[in-house]
Enzyme design. Structure first.
Site, short mmCIF file in Angstrom:
data_model
loop_
_atom_site.label_atom_id
_atom_site.label_comp_id
_atom_site.label_asym_id
_atom_site.label_seq_id
_atom_site.Cartn_x
_atom_site.Cartn_y
_atom_site.Cartn_z
N TRP A 1 0.85 -1.19 0.00
CA TRP A 1 0.00 0.00 0.00
C TRP A 1 0.89 1.24 0.00
O TRP A 1 0.99 1.97 0.98
CB TRP A 1 -0.92 0.01 1.21
CG TRP A 1 -1.99 -1.07 1.18
CD1 TRP A 1 -2.31 -1.88 0.14
CD2 TRP A 1 -2.87 -1.42 2.25
NE1 TRP A 1 -3.33 -2.73 0.48
CE2 TRP A 1 -3.70 -2.47 1.77
CE3 TRP A 1 -3.05 -0.97 3.57
CZ2 TRP A 1 -4.68 -3.08 2.56
CZ3 TRP A 1 -4.03 -1.56 4.35
CH2 TRP A 1 -4.85 -2.60 3.85
N HIS B 1 -0.44 0.36 -8.37
CA HIS B 1 -1.40 1.09 -7.54
C HIS B 1 -0.69 1.75 -6.37
O HIS B 1 0.49 1.50 -6.13
CB HIS B 1 -2.46 0.12 -7.00
CG HIS B 1 -1.87 -1.01 -6.21
ND1 HIS B 1 -1.58 -2.23 -6.77
CD2 HIS B 1 -1.46 -1.10 -4.91
CE1 HIS B 1 -1.04 -3.03 -5.86
NE2 HIS B 1 -0.97 -2.36 -4.72
N ASN C 1 -9.76 -0.98 -11.24
CA ASN C 1 -9.07 -1.14 -9.96
C ASN C 1 -9.03 -2.60 -9.52
O ASN C 1 -10.01 -3.34 -9.67
CB ASN C 1 -9.76 -0.34 -8.86
CG ASN C 1 -9.68 1.15 -9.10
OD1 ASN C 1 -9.08 1.61 -10.06
ND2 ASN C 1 -10.30 1.91 -8.21
N ASP D 1 -10.09 -2.41 -3.92
CA ASP D 1 -10.29 -0.98 -3.66
C ASP D 1 -8.97 -0.20 -3.77
O ASP D 1 -8.85 0.90 -3.24
CB ASP D 1 -10.93 -0.76 -2.29
CG ASP D 1 -10.04 -1.23 -1.15
OD1 ASP D 1 -9.02 -1.90 -1.41
OD2 ASP D 1 -10.37 -0.94 0.02
N ARG E 1 11.25 -7.76 -8.34
CA ARG E 1 10.04 -8.54 -8.56
C ARG E 1 8.91 -7.54 -8.75
O ARG E 1 8.65 -6.72 -7.87
CB ARG E 1 9.77 -9.48 -7.38
CG ARG E 1 8.52 -10.37 -7.54
CD ARG E 1 7.32 -9.72 -6.90
NE ARG E 1 6.18 -10.64 -6.77
CZ ARG E 1 4.98 -10.30 -6.32
NH1 ARG E 1 4.75 -9.04 -5.94
NH2 ARG E 1 4.01 -11.18 -6.22
N ASP F 1 5.08 -6.57 -9.05
CA ASP F 1 3.77 -7.06 -8.64
C ASP F 1 2.72 -6.81 -9.73
O ASP F 1 2.77 -5.83 -10.46
CB ASP F 1 3.36 -6.34 -7.35
CG ASP F 1 2.08 -6.87 -6.75
OD1 ASP F 1 2.03 -8.06 -6.43
OD2 ASP F 1 1.12 -6.08 -6.61
N GLU G 1 4.80 -10.96 -11.46
CA GLU G 1 3.79 -11.85 -10.86
C GLU G 1 2.52 -11.81 -11.69
O GLU G 1 1.88 -10.77 -11.82
CB GLU G 1 3.50 -11.42 -9.41
CG GLU G 1 2.40 -12.22 -8.74
CD GLU G 1 1.09 -11.44 -8.60
OE1 GLU G 1 0.03 -12.10 -8.47
OE2 GLU G 1 1.12 -10.20 -8.64
#
Length: 713
Positions: free
Chosen positions: A128, A167, A220, A223, A254, A256, A284
């Site tokens: 996050w 994100h 998205n 959320d 790596r 995501d 990934e």
């Protein structure tokens, strides 16, 4: 590149020797910690930083974000970079044979505690982000990160960082006060948030239902505030951020959620890395059980990055954990993936990670895990071990698969399996680079051979825990000798006796038995095992690893273009560093000739880029199609397919950002150049070109751009 090689029939006098006596282990440049492009000689240990070791309690979060008992697995538990440093220094990781660590995304994450369904959640996992240019203080300071890099390198361990440019953090389109509103910062300076997004930093198309690739890219994930990679500010920011971490000395990345970002942007992102400071990079892209995705393999072959090999992981779990498939299914996976991956040895293999149930179950047979580890460590690809596997950690899905590491025991059998097999990736090039051949098989038993030149490793696994297997008629490429089990019998393996023609004496493989036998020898002719990076512009130095190159400079060929002299930066017997010649952009075969003129194998699918790359969104309006017909894009540069409809970009999208009959696609193209292009419609082998003259567009030198035109009848 396909690595099936012919078996040799050169045999020595009868010897009763182990490999350690047959050939001394010696360091080689391709196995060095400084080799950031090739990880085939490494074993990766994936560390969820917060769950590994708390080396500095002073940096633990306070208040509701922290649970020192680690009872609520969605809160911070205290692990940090100092804890990893301590476990490097005390020998826990080096003693296991680990030569690379993959740590949680190191960037600053949100500080909010979010209540989902009555349970408090934090950004302990690192996914996050709020500022990609600062560190997560719960993990440590920037100096702590530098200390981790230095300590790891001093102990011959590479450092891979997780990086999640898809994100920022959770946000609500209706409530700007929710969490931190997905806000993005640039080294402390606010760029913007998800609501009132006047700069268009984020996508605002709702949440994905995963129904199509397009839906997953531009909507998205749950959320999470989805970044708009077609925004120049976002594009430049993320590329500058990864350059900062490269400057700090990271050895690998790596990435995501690669399935959920524009493929064209990701190719330009990889070009930025490879043209700046190339490091091994893998993404990934989740695959389910028995799922084979053409788009997945296309991404692995064309994006410039490797992938986490979910196909390998899911099949290994079926065969060794769940008994829902047998050794024939395992063989089919190995052989099928050999065809589908252009560079199968560059894919990162594993049996579990933070996004799936742990392999071991609370009351499961430990031998299943031990066999799966042995299989992963001796198979093609770059093996990654999830933290705690060596301690038989169990746990279901998130967050139970992310518990605190309960012990640092070095005496478990799983630890010892890793300890004994991990060094083979540096001492025996058959394990790092070799082809794979099945030599004996039934439902419960597989014996496979890895071979690179005359270097050989043979692995036998009997997954039946109750019944021994009588092995007869086994023929390998091992030379005439007696070979001790590299595992030392800890998985009930045995000595293997090999006679003339590679024929092994009959033997019994114990219930649950696993054995590894090997042979190494010096190469006298050049053999390429790895090339990295596999995509870059002319002038960039790439690394070619293998054996038998000799001590004197020879020649490297990109297609028919020979590179000699000063453009060969370094030449050693196991490694060549060479500058990409000034050839047109496109796909090339690489081969090597040593100073005596002996030629190597061909290493294919190397992409020379036309130059630095930027992302351009191509939009075509009023392109109506018949059922089954799709719109594609091509042009006069290799990145657009060089006018070849078979290599055209697409099929283009028409559902989310724009809707049919408007089509769009984000494409990586040469920066600062005037390019020609056209759209076409394809249905099977039938191609319909748009009319009119070739279109032209001058691409920006940095950032992104959009071309929006109407179909020319």
């Amino acid at each position: 590149m396909k690595r099936f090689m012919k078996l040799t029939a050169v045999w020595t006098l009868w010897l009763s020797l182990t490999l350690g006596l047959l050939s001394p282990v010696h360091a080689a440049p391709d196995t060095s910690v400084s080799n950031k492009q090739n990880f085939s000689t490494d074993v990766i240990y994936q560390i969820f930083t917060d769950r590994f070791s708390d080396g500095n309690p002073a940096n633990n979060p306070t208040g509701a974000a922290f649970d020192g008992s680690c009872t609520n697995l969605r809160l911070y538990c205290g692990g940090d970079w100092q804890g990893i440093i301590n476990k490097i220094n005390d020998g826990y990781l080096t003693g296991m044979g680990i030569t690379a660590i993959w740590i949680s995304q190191p960037v600053e994450n949100i500080y909010s505690v979010i209540n989902y369904s009555g349970v408090n959640n934090t950004a302990y996992h690192g996914y996050w982000a709020r500022d990609f240019k600062k560190t997560n203080p719960a993990y440590g300071t920037m100096q702590d990160f530098k200390n981790l890099i230095d300590t790891a390198h001093a102990h011959n361990i590479k450092v891979i960082i997780d990086f999640a440019p898809n994100h920022t953090s959770p946000a609500s389109s209706d409530d700007p006060s929710f969490a931190e509103n997905g806000r993005l910062y640039d080294n402390g300076n606010l760029l913007g948030g998800y609501t009132n997004d006047t700069q268009n930093l984020f996508h605002h198309y709702g949440g994905t239902d995963f129904s199509t690739i397009e839906n997953g890219i531009y909507k998205n994930l749950y959320d999470l505030a989805d970044l708009n990679h077609n925004n120049s500010s976002v594009d430049v920011y993320l590329k500058d951020a990864i350059k900062m971490w490269l400057d700090l000395g990271v050895d690998g990345i790596r990435v995501d959620a690669v399935k959920h970002m524009p493929f064209g942007w990701q190719k330009s992102f990889m070009a930025t890395i490879n043209n700046y400071k190339p490091v091994f990079t893998f993404g990934e892209w989740f695959l389910g059980v028995n799922e084979i995705s053409p788009e997945y393999h296309q991404f692995a072959n064309e994006s410039g990055m490797s992938l986490l090999d979910f196909r390998f992981a899911q099949k290994a779990r079926q065969v060794f954990r769940d008994n829902t498939d047998n050794m024939y299914g395992l063989k089919a996976m190995l052989e099928g993936s050999e065809v589908d991956y252009a560079q199968v040895n560059d894919q990162v293999t594993f049996i579990d990670n933070h996004d799936m149930e742990r392999f071991h179950t609370s009351n499961g047979d430990r031998r299943k895990l031990e066999q799966a580890l042995a299989f992963t460590l001796t198979s093609r690809g770059v093996p990654a071990i999830y933290y705690g596997s060596e301690q038989y950690m169990s746990g279901g899905n998130d967050p139970d698969n992310r518990a605190r590491l309960p012990s640092f025991s070095t005496t478990t059998t799983a630890y010892q399996v890793i300890q004994k097999l991990a060094p083979l990736r540096k001492s025996n090039p058959a394990i790092a680079y070799g082809s794979t051949h099945e030599r004996w098989i039934n439902n419960d038993v597989i014996i496979y051979e890895r071979k690179f030149g005359n270097n050989v490793a043979v692995v036998a696994i009997n997954r039946n825990m109750n019944t021994p297997a009588s092995i007869t008629g086994l023929v390998t490429s091992l030379r005439r000798a007696s070979y001790n089990d590299v595992l030392g019998g800890i998985l009930n393996g045995n000595t293997l006796t090999v006679g003339a023609g590679g024929a092994a004496s009959n033997f019994t493989l114990a219930p649950g038995g696993t054995a590894v036998w090997q042979y190494t020898t010096d190469a006298t002719t050049p053999i390429i095992g790895n090339v990295g990076p596999m995509m870059a512009k002319p002038g960039v130095t790439i690394t070619i690893d293998g054996r038998g190159f000799g001590s004197g400079k020879g020649t490297v060929y990109f297609g028919t273009t020979a590179v000699t002299g000063a453009d060969i930066v370094a030449w050693e017997d196991t490694q060549i560093q060479v500058k990409i010649p000034a050839v047109p952009g496109g796909i090339y075969d690489i081969r090597v000739a040593n100073a005596a003129g002996a030629a190597s194998n061909i290493y294919d699918n190397f992409e020379v880029l036309t130059g630095d790359q930027v992302t351009v969104r191509f939009v075509i309006n009023n392109a109506t199609t018949a059922l089954g017909q799709n719109v594609f894009l091509t042009g006069n540069v290799s990145e657009l397919g060089n006018w070849d409809p078979n290599n055209a970009i697409g099929p283009m999208y028409n559902q989310v950002v724009y809707q049919y009959p408007t089509w769009y696609y984000d494409v990586s193209v040469p920066a600062g150049q005037t390019i020609e292009f056209k759209f076409l419609k394809k249905q099977g082998s039938t191609v319909t070109w748009e009319g009119g003259a070739n279109r032209t567009f001058t691409t920006p030198t940095s950032g992104t751009a959009t071309v929006n035109v109407n179909w020319q009848p």
